[in-house]
Design a protein around this motif. Sequence first.
Motif, PDB file in Angstrom:
ATOM      1  N   ILE A  98       0.719  83.800 -46.592  1.00 12.64           N
ATOM      2  CA  ILE A  98       1.085  84.547 -45.390  1.00 12.64           C
ATOM      3  C   ILE A  98       0.001  85.595 -45.181  1.00 12.64           C
ATOM      4  O   ILE A  98      -0.282  86.398 -46.072  1.00 12.64           O
ATOM      5  CB  ILE A  98       2.466  85.240 -45.544  1.00 12.64           C
ATOM      6  CG1 ILE A  98       3.518  84.278 -46.063  1.00 12.64           C
ATOM      7  CG2 ILE A  98       2.878  85.899 -44.243  1.00 12.64           C
ATOM      8  CD1 ILE A  98       3.794  83.095 -45.197  1.00 12.64           C
ATOM      9  N   THR A  99      -0.641  85.563 -44.013  1.00 17.13           N
ATOM     10  CA  THR A  99      -1.716  86.499 -43.717  1.00 17.13           C
ATOM     11  C   THR A  99      -1.456  87.214 -42.402  1.00 17.13           C
ATOM     12  O   THR A  99      -0.640  86.782 -41.599  1.00 17.13           O
ATOM     13  CB  THR A  99      -3.083  85.790 -43.619  1.00 17.13           C
ATOM     14  OG1 THR A  99      -3.045  84.886 -42.514  1.00 17.13           O
ATOM     15  CG2 THR A  99      -3.430  85.060 -44.884  1.00 17.13           C
ATOM     16  N   GLU A 155     -11.457  88.398 -41.795  1.00 21.63           N
ATOM     17  CA  GLU A 155     -10.812  89.603 -41.294  1.00 21.63           C
ATOM     18  C   GLU A 155      -9.316  89.656 -41.611  1.00 21.63           C
ATOM     19  O   GLU A 155      -8.686  90.699 -41.463  1.00 21.63           O
ATOM     20  CB  GLU A 155     -11.008  89.696 -39.780  1.00 21.63           C
ATOM     21  CG  GLU A 155     -12.466  89.744 -39.370  1.00 21.63           C
ATOM     22  CD  GLU A 155     -12.661  89.515 -37.885  1.00 21.63           C
ATOM     23  OE1 GLU A 155     -11.716  89.790 -37.114  1.00 21.63           O
ATOM     24  OE2 GLU A 155     -13.750  89.065 -37.498  1.00 21.63           O
ATOM     25  N   MET A 156      -8.729  88.537 -42.056  1.00 19.98           N
ATOM     26  CA  MET A 156      -7.295  88.497 -42.345  1.00 19.98           C
ATOM     27  C   MET A 156      -6.981  89.262 -43.630  1.00 19.98           C
ATOM     28  O   MET A 156      -7.769  89.267 -44.564  1.00 19.98           O
ATOM     29  CB  MET A 156      -6.822  87.054 -42.510  1.00 19.98           C
ATOM     30  CG  MET A 156      -6.792  86.271 -41.244  1.00 19.98           C
ATOM     31  SD  MET A 156      -6.173  84.600 -41.586  1.00 19.98           S
ATOM     32  CE  MET A 156      -6.209  83.927 -39.938  1.00 19.98           C
ATOM     33  N   SER A 157      -5.816  89.884 -43.642  1.00 13.61           N
ATOM     34  CA  SER A 157      -5.348  90.503 -44.878  1.00 13.61           C
ATOM     35  C   SER A 157      -4.157  89.689 -45.383  1.00 13.61           C
ATOM     36  O   SER A 157      -3.303  89.261 -44.605  1.00 13.61           O
ATOM     37  CB  SER A 157      -4.965  91.960 -44.653  1.00 13.61           C
ATOM     38  OG  SER A 157      -3.998  92.076 -43.637  1.00 13.61           O
ATOM     39  N   ILE A 158      -4.117  89.474 -46.689  1.00 15.78           N
ATOM     40  CA  ILE A 158      -3.070  88.650 -47.291  1.00 15.78           C
ATOM     41  C   ILE A 158      -1.824  89.493 -47.494  1.00 15.78           C
ATOM     42  O   ILE A 158      -1.873  90.579 -48.074  1.00 15.78           O
ATOM     43  CB  ILE A 158      -3.550  88.047 -48.621  1.00 15.78           C
ATOM     44  CG1 ILE A 158      -4.735  87.108 -48.363  1.00 15.78           C
ATOM     45  CG2 ILE A 158      -2.424  87.322 -49.327  1.00 15.78           C
ATOM     46  CD1 ILE A 158      -5.396  86.574 -49.609  1.00 15.78           C
ATOM     47  N   ILE A 159      -0.715  88.961 -47.014  1.00 15.64           N
ATOM     48  CA  ILE A 159       0.576  89.636 -47.185  1.00 15.64           C
ATOM     49  C   ILE A 159       1.261  89.114 -48.443  1.00 15.64           C
ATOM     50  O   ILE A 159       1.833  89.863 -49.215  1.00 15.64           O
ATOM     51  CB  ILE A 159       1.474  89.412 -45.951  1.00 15.64           C
ATOM     52  CG1 ILE A 159       0.834  90.063 -44.724  1.00 15.64           C
ATOM     53  CG2 ILE A 159       2.872  89.952 -46.190  1.00 15.64           C
ATOM     54  CD1 ILE A 159       1.516  89.725 -43.416  1.00 15.64           C
ATOM     55  N   GLY A 160       1.202  87.805 -48.657  1.00 15.72           N
ATOM     56  CA  GLY A 160       1.845  87.238 -49.830  1.00 15.72           C
ATOM     57  C   GLY A 160       1.789  85.726 -49.825  1.00 15.72           C
ATOM     58  O   GLY A 160       1.072  85.117 -49.040  1.00 15.72           O
ATOM     59  N   GLN A 161       2.571  85.141 -50.720  1.00 17.88           N
ATOM     60  CA  GLN A 161       2.628  83.692 -50.867  1.00 17.88           C
ATOM     61  C   GLN A 161       4.073  83.249 -50.705  1.00 17.88           C
ATOM     62  O   GLN A 161       4.994  83.953 -51.104  1.00 17.88           O
ATOM     63  CB  GLN A 161       2.096  83.275 -52.234  1.00 17.88           C
ATOM     64  CG  GLN A 161       2.008  81.792 -52.428  1.00 17.88           C
ATOM     65  CD  GLN A 161       1.477  81.417 -53.806  1.00 17.88           C
ATOM     66  OE1 GLN A 161       1.586  82.183 -54.740  1.00 17.88           O
ATOM     67  NE2 GLN A 161       0.917  80.237 -53.913  1.00 17.88           N
ATOM     68  N   PHE A 162       4.248  82.063 -50.120  1.00 16.44           N
ATOM     69  CA  PHE A 162       5.581  81.534 -49.879  1.00 16.44           C
ATOM     70  C   PHE A 162       5.666  80.122 -50.441  1.00 16.44           C
ATOM     71  O   PHE A 162       4.778  79.301 -50.208  1.00 16.44           O
ATOM     72  CB  PHE A 162       5.865  81.535 -48.369  1.00 16.44           C
ATOM     73  CG  PHE A 162       7.094  80.796 -47.965  1.00 16.44           C
ATOM     74  CD1 PHE A 162       8.349  81.308 -48.224  1.00 16.44           C
ATOM     75  CD2 PHE A 162       7.000  79.582 -47.318  1.00 16.44           C
ATOM     76  CE1 PHE A 162       9.487  80.627 -47.853  1.00 16.44           C
ATOM     77  CE2 PHE A 162       8.129  78.886 -46.931  1.00 16.44           C
ATOM     78  CZ  PHE A 162       9.383  79.417 -47.206  1.00 16.44           C
ATOM     79  N   MET A 219       0.761  81.560 -41.248  1.00 16.40           N
ATOM     80  CA  MET A 219       1.172  80.881 -42.466  1.00 16.40           C
ATOM     81  C   MET A 219       0.147  79.774 -42.702  1.00 16.40           C
ATOM     82  O   MET A 219       0.012  78.862 -41.892  1.00 16.40           O
ATOM     83  CB  MET A 219       2.575  80.294 -42.273  1.00 16.40           C
ATOM     84  CG  MET A 219       3.355  80.214 -43.515  1.00 16.40           C
ATOM     85  SD  MET A 219       5.103  80.089 -43.158  1.00 16.40           S
ATOM     86  CE  MET A 219       5.322  78.362 -43.370  1.00 16.40           C
ATOM     87  N   ILE A 220      -0.573  79.845 -43.800  1.00 19.51           N
ATOM     88  CA  ILE A 220      -1.661  78.917 -44.086  1.00 19.51           C
ATOM     89  C   ILE A 220      -1.240  77.981 -45.209  1.00 19.51           C
ATOM     90  O   ILE A 220      -0.847  78.425 -46.286  1.00 19.51           O
ATOM     91  CB  ILE A 220      -2.942  79.684 -44.471  1.00 19.51           C
ATOM     92  CG1 ILE A 220      -3.352  80.601 -43.319  1.00 19.51           C
ATOM     93  CG2 ILE A 220      -4.051  78.726 -44.836  1.00 19.51           C
ATOM     94  CD1 ILE A 220      -4.410  81.604 -43.683  1.00 19.51           C
TER      95      ILE A 220
END
Length: 166
Positions: A72-73, A59-66, A81-82
């Motif tokens: 970042i979800t 159900e998570m939506s990905i916002i970006g990568q750090f 932050m995964i």
Amino acid sequence: MPLQFSLQQLAQRVKKLQQLKKSEDEPKYRRFRAKINPGDNQSAEDELKKEICKDMFKEMSIIGQFNLGFIITKLNADIFMIDQHATDEKYNFEMLQQHTVLQGQRLIVPQSLHLTAVSENILIENIDIFRKNGFEFLINEEAQAMERVKLVSLPTSKNWTLGLLI
């Protein structure tokens, strides 16, 4: 030409502008409500505690990568932050756990283990766990403590043989 001026109206307008400025400066996110108190941090811990299960990842939506290692979800109003590397290790461990079959490889000569009396008792009490993991032992109840257990079989999987740490 006369100009109409009211000090009272000017003061009201300035007051309204100040209030608008204050509301724009306030953050639009939920504020941390708990008070930080070294003696009692339970309310702060409860507010920050969020448990997630594997099904929630769908159900998570990905916002970006750090920093090339974190994703970042977003899930509802929460942001997570995964750690990609830890997630990959967890996945690999679970796959190995599900698909690895351990078999026993008998030793030609049983090995004495030189365990402490406490370690020897722990091994004997948990012998079934060791057997399920491919280890086999000979236990001589007549022998003196610290010399009762001998290793007779080691676990193997594919081309790997698990052994003793020395």
